[in-house]
Design a protein around this motif. Structure first.
Motif, PDB file in Angstrom:
ATOM      1  N   GLU A 172       0.826  -1.207   0.000  1.00 11.50           N
ATOM      2  CA  GLU A 172       0.000   0.000   0.000  1.00 11.50           C
ATOM      3  C   GLU A 172       0.865   1.263   0.000  1.00 11.50           C
ATOM      4  OE1 GLU A 172      -2.655  -0.245   3.290  1.00 11.50           O
ATOM      5  OE2 GLU A 172      -4.113  -1.491   2.223  1.00 11.50           O
ATOM      6  N   LYS A 173       1.899   1.277   0.848  1.00 10.95           N
ATOM      7  CA  LYS A 173       2.776   2.442   0.905  1.00 10.95           C
ATOM      8  C   LYS A 173       3.568   2.583  -0.389  1.00 10.95           C
ATOM      9  CE  LYS A 173       3.348   2.589   5.937  1.00 10.95           C
ATOM     10  NZ  LYS A 173       4.313   2.492   7.073  1.00 10.95           N
ATOM     11  N   GLY A 174       3.960   1.446  -0.961  1.00  8.08           N
ATOM     12  CA  GLY A 174       4.682   1.476  -2.220  1.00  8.08           C
ATOM     13  C   GLY A 174       3.838   2.082  -3.328  1.00  8.08           C
ATOM     14  N   LEU A 175       2.566   1.692  -3.381  1.00  5.41           N
ATOM     15  CA  LEU A 175       1.652   2.229  -4.387  1.00  5.41           C
ATOM     16  C   LEU A 175       1.481   3.732  -4.210  1.00  5.41           C
ATOM     17  CD1 LEU A 175      -0.418   1.994  -6.649  1.00  5.41           C
ATOM     18  CD2 LEU A 175      -2.122   1.349  -4.927  1.00  5.41           C
ATOM     19  N   GLN A 176       1.257   4.168  -2.971  1.00  7.18           N
ATOM     20  CA  GLN A 176       1.079   5.593  -2.701  1.00  7.18           C
ATOM     21  C   GLN A 176       2.317   6.392  -3.115  1.00  7.18           C
ATOM     22  OE1 GLN A 176       0.138   5.805   1.474  1.00  7.18           O
ATOM     23  NE2 GLN A 176      -1.781   4.682   1.252  1.00  7.18           N
ATOM     24  N   ARG A 177       3.484   5.843  -2.800  1.00  4.37           N
ATOM     25  CA  ARG A 177       4.728   6.544  -3.135  1.00  4.37           C
ATOM     26  C   ARG A 177       4.942   6.586  -4.641  1.00  4.37           C
ATOM     27  NH1 ARG A 177      10.125   5.749   0.504  1.00  4.37           N
ATOM     28  NH2 ARG A 177      11.309   7.525  -0.303  1.00  4.37           N
ATOM     29  N   ALA A 178       4.614   5.496  -5.306  1.00 10.71           N
ATOM     30  CA  ALA A 178       4.777   5.436  -6.760  1.00 10.71           C
ATOM     31  C   ALA A 178       3.899   6.462  -7.456  1.00 10.71           C
ATOM     32  CB  ALA A 178       4.453   4.033  -7.259  1.00 10.71           C
ATOM     33  N   LEU A 179       2.685   6.638  -6.953  1.00  8.33           N
ATOM     34  CA  LEU A 179       1.754   7.578  -7.571  1.00  8.33           C
ATOM     35  C   LEU A 179       2.052   9.021  -7.187  1.00  8.33           C
ATOM     36  CD1 LEU A 179      -1.608   5.622  -7.116  1.00  8.33           C
ATOM     37  CD2 LEU A 179      -0.157   5.751  -9.147  1.00  8.33           C
ATOM     38  N   GLU A 224      -2.224  -5.811  -8.676  1.00  3.70           N
ATOM     39  CA  GLU A 224      -3.095  -4.654  -8.464  1.00  3.70           C
ATOM     40  C   GLU A 224      -2.283  -3.354  -8.474  1.00  3.70           C
ATOM     41  OE1 GLU A 224      -6.520  -2.346  -7.704  1.00  3.70           O
ATOM     42  OE2 GLU A 224      -6.172  -4.333  -8.569  1.00  3.70           O
ATOM     43  N   ILE A 225      -1.101  -3.390  -7.862  1.00  6.35           N
ATOM     44  CA  ILE A 225      -0.245  -2.208  -7.854  1.00  6.35           C
ATOM     45  C   ILE A 225       0.134  -1.825  -9.290  1.00  6.35           C
ATOM     46  CG2 ILE A 225       2.029  -1.312  -7.188  1.00  6.35           C
ATOM     47  CD1 ILE A 225       1.809  -3.022  -4.655  1.00  6.35           C
ATOM     48  N   CYS A 226       0.522  -2.825 -10.078  1.00  7.98           N
ATOM     49  CA  CYS A 226       0.896  -2.580 -11.472  1.00  7.98           C
ATOM     50  C   CYS A 226      -0.262  -1.958 -12.243  1.00  7.98           C
ATOM     51  CB  CYS A 226       1.343  -3.887 -12.123  1.00  7.98           C
ATOM     52  SG  CYS A 226       1.843  -3.726 -13.849  1.00  7.98           S
ATOM     53  N   ARG A 227      -1.455  -2.519 -12.069  1.00 10.34           N
ATOM     54  CA  ARG A 227      -2.630  -2.014 -12.783  1.00 10.34           C
ATOM     55  C   ARG A 227      -2.896  -0.544 -12.444  1.00 10.34           C
ATOM     56  NH1 ARG A 227      -7.751  -0.899 -12.030  1.00 10.34           N
ATOM     57  NH2 ARG A 227      -7.673  -1.424  -9.816  1.00 10.34           N
ATOM     58  N   ARG A 228      -2.814  -0.205 -11.158  1.00 14.50           N
ATOM     59  CA  ARG A 228      -3.135   1.154 -10.727  1.00 14.50           C
ATOM     60  C   ARG A 228      -2.049   2.162 -11.112  1.00 14.50           C
ATOM     61  NH1 ARG A 228      -5.576   0.331  -4.715  1.00 14.50           N
ATOM     62  NH2 ARG A 228      -5.577   2.625  -4.777  1.00 14.50           N
ATOM     63  N   ILE A 229      -0.800   1.727 -11.079  1.00 17.02           N
ATOM     64  CA  ILE A 229       0.269   2.622 -11.537  1.00 17.02           C
ATOM     65  C   ILE A 229       0.125   2.889 -13.029  1.00 17.02           C
ATOM     66  CG2 ILE A 229       2.768   2.852 -11.926  1.00 17.02           C
ATOM     67  CD1 ILE A 229       3.222   1.249  -9.370  1.00 17.02           C
ATOM     68  N   ARG A 230      -0.133   1.814 -13.791  1.00 16.66           N
ATOM     69  CA  ARG A 230      -0.221   1.945 -15.248  1.00 16.66           C
ATOM     70  C   ARG A 230      -1.394   2.822 -15.668  1.00 16.66           C
ATOM     71  NH1 ARG A 230       3.444   2.265 -17.087  1.00 16.66           N
ATOM     72  NH2 ARG A 230       4.416   0.224 -17.327  1.00 16.66           N
ATOM     73  N   ASN A 231      -2.446   2.874 -14.840  1.00 18.96           N
ATOM     74  CA  ASN A 231      -3.583   3.736 -15.153  1.00 18.96           C
ATOM     75  C   ASN A 231      -3.215   5.218 -15.108  1.00 18.96           C
ATOM     76  OD1 ASN A 231      -5.400   1.678 -15.612  1.00 18.96           O
ATOM     77  ND2 ASN A 231      -6.228   1.682 -13.527  1.00 18.96           N
ATOM     78  N   GLU A 232      -2.157   5.536 -14.347  1.00 20.29           N
ATOM     79  CA  GLU A 232      -1.801   6.945 -14.156  1.00 20.29           C
ATOM     80  C   GLU A 232      -0.434   7.332 -14.703  1.00 20.29           C
ATOM     81  OE1 GLU A 232      -2.574   8.725 -10.400  1.00 20.29           O
ATOM     82  OE2 GLU A 232      -4.141   7.294  -9.867  1.00 20.29           O
ATOM     83  N   ALA A 248       3.107  -4.437 -17.145  1.00 26.30           N
ATOM     84  CA  ALA A 248       4.515  -4.561 -16.761  1.00 26.30           C
ATOM     85  C   ALA A 248       5.366  -4.664 -18.020  1.00 26.30           C
ATOM     86  CB  ALA A 248       4.720  -5.787 -15.876  1.00 26.30           C
ATOM     87  N   ASP A 249       6.564  -4.086 -17.964  1.00 23.65           N
ATOM     88  CA  ASP A 249       7.454  -4.101 -19.130  1.00 23.65           C
ATOM     89  C   ASP A 249       8.353  -5.330 -19.151  1.00 23.65           C
ATOM     90  OD1 ASP A 249       7.235  -1.183 -20.457  1.00 23.65           O
ATOM     91  OD2 ASP A 249       7.055  -1.008 -18.294  1.00 23.65           O
ATOM     92  N   ASP A 250       8.522  -5.942 -17.981  1.00 27.92           N
ATOM     93  CA  ASP A 250       9.401  -7.104 -17.898  1.00 27.92           C
ATOM     94  C   ASP A 250       8.997  -7.936 -16.683  1.00 27.92           C
ATOM     95  OD1 ASP A 250      11.451  -8.859 -18.496  1.00 27.92           O
ATOM     96  OD2 ASP A 250      13.034  -7.341 -18.470  1.00 27.92           O
ATOM     97  N   TYR A 251       9.439  -9.192 -16.666  1.00 22.07           N
ATOM     98  CA  TYR A 251       9.085 -10.120 -15.591  1.00 22.07           C
ATOM     99  C   TYR A 251      10.320 -10.974 -15.306  1.00 22.07           C
ATOM    100  CZ  TYR A 251       6.078 -13.472 -13.030  1.00 22.07           C
ATOM    101  OH  TYR A 251       5.481 -14.274 -12.071  1.00 22.07           O
ATOM    102  N   ILE A 252      10.908 -10.836 -14.098  1.00 19.90           N
ATOM    103  CA  ILE A 252      12.114 -11.565 -13.726  1.00 19.90           C
ATOM    104  C   ILE A 252      11.773 -12.578 -12.632  1.00 19.90           C
ATOM    105  CG2 ILE A 252      14.496 -11.411 -12.940  1.00 19.90           C
ATOM    106  CD1 ILE A 252      14.558  -8.547 -13.800  1.00 19.90           C
TER     107      ILE A 252
END
Length: 230
Positions: free
Chosen positions: A36-43, A63-71, A96-100
């Motif tokens: 949750e904190k990571g998502l908030q900081r990313a946005l 979910e984090i990826c989806r919400r970041i990509r929306n913005e 996502a641009d890549d998957y490791i």
């Protein structure tokens, strides 16, 4: 200063290892262990790339990826211990641009980060001229401008002090003998004493260490020399 990267990873040891290798490569890195904190900081903040773990507490990487990509339209590298193709397909499908897949070498991560940043700059036309910088645990070295910042406060160095600091910081965890450092910084033909290395190491510690008697950065390896610890 420099390219900013956010790591969202709940395993602190892994996050710190990723951060150390990225900082040595000149990136500025922040870590968040909570989804949750990571998502908030990313946005909220302006990052150039995000490294996102799939399995996180409270909110997962999908979910984090989806919400970041929306913005935001920035590179996202998803990291996971799960090898199933369906997870990779889902992550890439969400933007996502890549998957490791864990475990992976830190060198591979750095290489992928550089590749995606280069690709993003090329496609977006956002090519910036950046100075050559090193960022390590509150220490920032701008090699191009020959400036050093300790916890964002600029500290002044002589030419030889700066060169010695760069030599050590650019080769983390490598042990240099006094003779090797003297040859690299002062030159094999230079007139002087090997003892000048000890004097300059002491001056560096006074300027960059919170406690010079218990150095965080420049470590003495008794009987061998010095190394820059990360």
């Amino acid at each position: 200063m420099g390219t900013k990267i956010l790591i969202i990873e709940d395993e602190q040891i892994i996050a710190e290892l990723e951060r150390d290798y990225l900082e040595i490569s000149g990136f500025s890195v922040d870590i968040e262990n909570c989804g949750e904190k990571g998502l908030q900081r990313a946005l909220r903040s302006d990052y150039d790339l995000i490294i996102l773990d799939l399995m996180l507490p409270k909110i997962d990487g999908f979910e984090i990826c989806r919400r970041i990509r929306n913005e935001k339209d920035i590179p996202i590298i998803m990291v996971s211990a799960k090898k199933e193709d369906i997870d990779k397909i889902r992550g890439l499908g969400l933007g996502a641009d890549d998957y490791i897949i864990k475990p992976f070498s830190p060198g591979e991560l750095v290489a992928r980060v550089k590749a995606h940043l280069s690709r993003y700059e090329r496609l977006s036309g956002r090519k910036e001229t950046r100075n050559d910088e090193i960022h390590i645990h509150g220490l920032s070295i701008d090699k191009t401008a020959r400036r050093v910042f300790v916890n964002e406060k600029e500290v002044t160095f002589t030419t030889k002090e700066f060169d010695l600091l760069c030599c050590l910081a650019m080769n983390p965890n490598r042990v240099f003998s006094k003779e090797q450092l003297f040859d690299q910084i002062w030159g094999m033909e230079a007139m002087g004493e090997i003892a000048t290395v000890t004097v300059h190491i002491s001056k560096l510690r006074e300027k960059i260490e919170a406690n010079p008697s218990k150095p965080q950065y420049i470590e003495t390896i008794w009987g061998a020399g010095y190394r820059f610890r990360i």
